[in-house]
Design a protein around this motif. Structure first.
Motif, PDB file in Angstrom:
ATOM      1  N   VAL A   9      -1.450   0.749   9.590  1.00 26.10           N
ATOM      2  CA  VAL A   9      -1.780   0.636   8.165  1.00 26.10           C
ATOM      3  C   VAL A   9      -1.876   2.026   7.535  1.00 26.10           C
ATOM      4  CG1 VAL A   9      -3.578  -0.047   6.522  1.00 26.10           C
ATOM      5  CG2 VAL A   9      -2.905  -1.604   8.361  1.00 26.10           C
ATOM      6  N   GLY A  10      -2.520   2.956   8.242  1.00 26.20           N
ATOM      7  CA  GLY A  10      -2.668   4.300   7.711  1.00 26.20           C
ATOM      8  C   GLY A  10      -1.356   5.049   7.597  1.00 26.20           C
ATOM      9  N   GLU A  11      -0.522   4.941   8.632  1.00 27.97           N
ATOM     10  CA  GLU A  11       0.708   5.722   8.664  1.00 27.97           C
ATOM     11  C   GLU A  11       1.837   5.080   7.863  1.00 27.97           C
ATOM     12  OE1 GLU A  11       1.567   6.354  12.782  1.00 27.97           O
ATOM     13  OE2 GLU A  11      -0.114   7.755  13.067  1.00 27.97           O
ATOM     14  N   GLU A  12       2.015   3.773   7.994  1.00 29.32           N
ATOM     15  CA  GLU A  12       3.145   3.117   7.331  1.00 29.32           C
ATOM     16  C   GLU A  12       2.840   2.751   5.881  1.00 29.32           C
ATOM     17  OE1 GLU A  12       5.104  -0.001   9.495  1.00 29.32           O
ATOM     18  OE2 GLU A  12       4.569   0.877  11.431  1.00 29.32           O
ATOM     19  N   LEU A  13       1.620   2.337   5.601  1.00 36.80           N
ATOM     20  CA  LEU A  13       1.269   1.929   4.235  1.00 36.80           C
ATOM     21  C   LEU A  13       0.586   3.040   3.456  1.00 36.80           C
ATOM     22  CD1 LEU A  13      -0.062  -1.698   4.859  1.00 36.80           C
ATOM     23  CD2 LEU A  13       2.271  -0.934   4.355  1.00 36.80           C
ATOM     24  N   GLN A  14       0.190   4.106   4.148  1.00 35.27           N
ATOM     25  CA  GLN A  14      -0.481   5.232   3.510  1.00 35.27           C
ATOM     26  C   GLN A  14      -1.755   4.800   2.775  1.00 35.27           C
ATOM     27  OE1 GLN A  14       0.474   8.907   3.445  1.00 35.27           O
ATOM     28  NE2 GLN A  14       0.996   7.881   5.372  1.00 35.27           N
ATOM     29  N   ILE A  15      -2.517   3.943   3.434  1.00 37.59           N
ATOM     30  CA  ILE A  15      -3.831   3.522   2.952  1.00 37.59           C
ATOM     31  C   ILE A  15      -4.884   4.206   3.832  1.00 37.59           C
ATOM     32  CG2 ILE A  15      -5.431   1.575   2.724  1.00 37.59           C
ATOM     33  CD1 ILE A  15      -3.020  -0.232   2.249  1.00 37.59           C
TER      34      ILE A  15
END
Length: 351
Positions: free
Chosen positions: A122-128
């Motif tokens: 979620v952090g790396e691919e969605l940048q959340i």
């Protein structure tokens, strides 16, 4: 809980909380992302209008659950705009929190691995911005959800920049539209609200302070550090709020370990504290799902409290629990839809 063909399968439950409880089409699209993944069963969708929050419950093989959770978080970020989102429930992002819970043939440590995998993606691919919590968070100073979420969406633009509050994954910048989210592995939790015959949030909070484990602030010590008096119920988090939809204040609780504080004890304690504050409990409300044992234990407790034998069938015990705690005061309580074992028995995970 499962048929013999599935006994060797690892199964986890996921209970993401999304910051939308009003727009049925948005909720349907998010739930649709989960339902579309093979190896996952969508068990329950529980929207709350006043809280403006929907709790979705699903279960299945770990890899499939992680994929379904990722797609749901992605869709929520596309459809929910935190710049305009308002509701009674504390929140910090479009997907506020996404816990993974071990159900069968999987340890908590193994579940942690999947939670971290989901958080990283979620952090790396969605940048959340993503914060780990509970068993997934190695820094116990920030493993508690309420501590992480303090300040909520509006406060995170500055909080995320403070020392010690960089996210575990994703950018150290609060996302304007999607906010931040919390992901982790935890034990089974029961979200449970007790209804009061008052609209006073002050009284509801007084009762919440009385019962929650963290208790209430009573001043500061000589070093200026806050001092607290613990509440009466262990493994219970609680706040008070007013639900305009029902015209009632509620004591809203998370029972984080029902072996320590089961639902029937929490209900009775709130009743007792409410009486001391001059208000009455009128019933209660379950959010999401509950294990069968918790309902059977509650039924036995209330039967014995009335001097009656608890040697009755499951249906009678469940009926006694529902009646005694007023679980059907606000909406009908259907055991086939709210008790996790019954739902899984009827709709076995596609594994």
């Amino acid at each position: 809980m499962f048929n013999t063909d599935n006994r060797a399968k690892q199964l986890i439950e996921c209970v993401p909380n999304f910051s939308e409880g009003v727009d049925a089409m948005v909720i349907k699209q998010i739930a649709g992302e989960i339902a579309g993944i093979s190896g996952v069963k969508l068990l329950n969708v529980d929207p709350g209008k006043a809280a403006n929050r929907t709790v979705i419950t699903f279960a299945g093989e770990p890899g499939a659950v992680v994929e379904a959770a990722f797609l749901a978080i992605k869709k929520a970020g596309e459809l929910i705009d935190m710049r305009v989102q308002k509701g009674e429930h504390p929140r910090m992002g479009a997907t506020d929190v996404c816990p993974l819970i071990p159900i069968a043939h999987i340890t908590m440590d193994e579940t942690v691995v999947y939670a971290v995998q989901l958080a990283r993606r979620v952090g790396e691919e969605l940048q959340i911005p993503v914060y780990l919590y509970e068993h997934s968070q190695p820094d116990k100073r920030r493993s508690n959800l309420s501590i992480i979420r303090a300040g909520e969406y509006e406060g995170f633009f500055s909080k995320i920049k403070r020392e010690g509050w960089a996210p575990d994954f994703g950018p150290a910048e609060n996302d304007l539209k999607r906010g931040a989210t919390v992901i982790g592995a935890r034990d089974f939790l029961i979200a449970y609200n007790v209804n009061l015959n008052t609209d006073s949030v002050v009284l509801a909070n007084e009762i919440a302070f009385d019962v929650r484990e963290s208790g209430r602030k009573v001043g500061t010590d000589e070093n200026g550090k806050s001092k607290y008096i613990s509440g009466s119920l262990k493994s219970v988090k609680s706040i008070g709020w007013y639900i305009a939809e029902y015209g009632k204040a509620q004591v809203s609780m998370n029972l984080t370990n029902v072996k320590i504080t089961p639902i029937h004890i929490a209900y009775d304690e709130v009743c007792d504290r409410a009486n001391k504050h001059g208000v009455k409990v009128t019933g209660s409300e379950l959010i999401g799902m509950i294990p069968l044992k918790a309902m059977l234990d509650a039924g036995s407790y209330f039967l014995q409290k009335r001097g009656r034998s608890a040697e009755v069938g499951d249906a009678a015990l469940i009926d006694m629990a529902v009646t005694s705690m007023g679980l059907d005061e606000l909406t009908p309580f259907n055991p086939q839809e709210r008790i996790i074992e019954y739902v899984l028995a009827e709709n076995k995970p596609a594994v």
